[in-house]
Design an enzyme around this catalytic site. Sequence first.
Site: not given
Ligand SMILES: *Cc1c(COP(=O)(O)O)cnc(C)c1O
Length: 389
Positions: A179, A207, A239
């Site tokens: 990320s 992602h 996302k």
């Molecule tokens: C955003 C993210 C999460 C968390 O997801 P949410 O639904 O926002 O809690 C977990 N792992 C990664 C790699 C992320 O980028």
Amino acid sequence: MTGDPFASMLAPMFAQLRDQNLWRRREVRSSPQAPSVQMDRETLLSFASNDYLGLANDPRLVEAFCQGARRYGVGAGASHLLGGHTRAHHELEEALAAFAGTPRALLFSTGYMANLALLTTLCPRHGQIFEDRRNHASLLDAAGLAQGDRRRYRDVGGLRRALDAAAPGGLVVSDGVFSMDGDMADVPALLALAKAHGAGLVLDDAHAFGVVGPEGRGTPAAYGLGYDPALVHMGTLGKAFGVFGAFVASSADVVEALIQRARPYIYTTALPPAVAVCAQAGLALAIAEEHRRVELAERIRQFRTGAAQIGLRVLPSSTPIQPVVLGDAARALGASRFLRERGIYVPAVRPPTVPKGSARLRVTFSAAHSRDDVERLLGALSALPGDVV
Ligand SMILES: *Cc1c(COP(=O)(O)O)cnc(C)c1O
């Protein structure tokens, strides 16, 4: 004695964060997530969201949300096991399993909770967890909560050595797309190593889903891998799909184990059903509208070509996450401030989120960005003063 014990308890922490340029503050946005946002009463061109396909403000999804609320009301009113599980949740799980190519899928309120659920359920106490040191904070926290015997690895070679030195079994845990760096894990190598060791692979594709691989089916599909019961695939709905929530796609046994045992699944209210209705619509659009992935790839290419001409240090990444590494926290903050004064919003990411000395601008792209948006960003970056670059 004062009446506020917390003030003196917290003062040293606050002082340290300020000294190290690590103080964080929230900006108040008063518009939808989009390339152009209203932030603290300014209009800014934003390169900060994870709304990679530009779906978060799609009128069709807004309508799906409203329809879901009209049918189910606004709150699920209970946990999944005590009457909160609706047809909307159930159908979304079936659609997600079909999309991920797995026998089953299970919804979670957030990706953070999905990761806590996975590691605490699949790792027995003192069980072996092999984790990439760049894993998302939620995976690292999950490994801590699982009280596993944790070994951190740096790359595939490091994982091989760690597995060779360990008894068979355990879990290999990795982000699919990292990320903060934007690069993809070598999923075929991780899966082959895990299986040769009798271990399972937990892959966090937060992602990647919607963006990477054919029809956005994630990193395993991008490498040509099909369904494998040794792979537990996690993704989020907040996302690329533009909505909110998360899921695990896996064998029926793993999903059943989560339903039976995962405390972050059992002891929490189900997502609002309208969110599930909306997320299913977001998933359908993400699959059908290939042009969004094509446009996103064009913007990424345009940015990388332009950044190379300026001589910026952009990490190798083919995903919408394009980090411009600047060094210490003060530089990254200075660059972010410089862009902000020119109406462009790009957050600085500092330690402990990234390693010391690699503070950066974390530029993220969306299919909703135009060619002109990217040109404007490149123009501002090319004007960064020398004491920042
Ligand atoms: C955003 C993210 C999460 C968390 O997801 P949410 O639904 O926002 O809690 C977990 N792992 C990664 C790699 C992320 O980028």
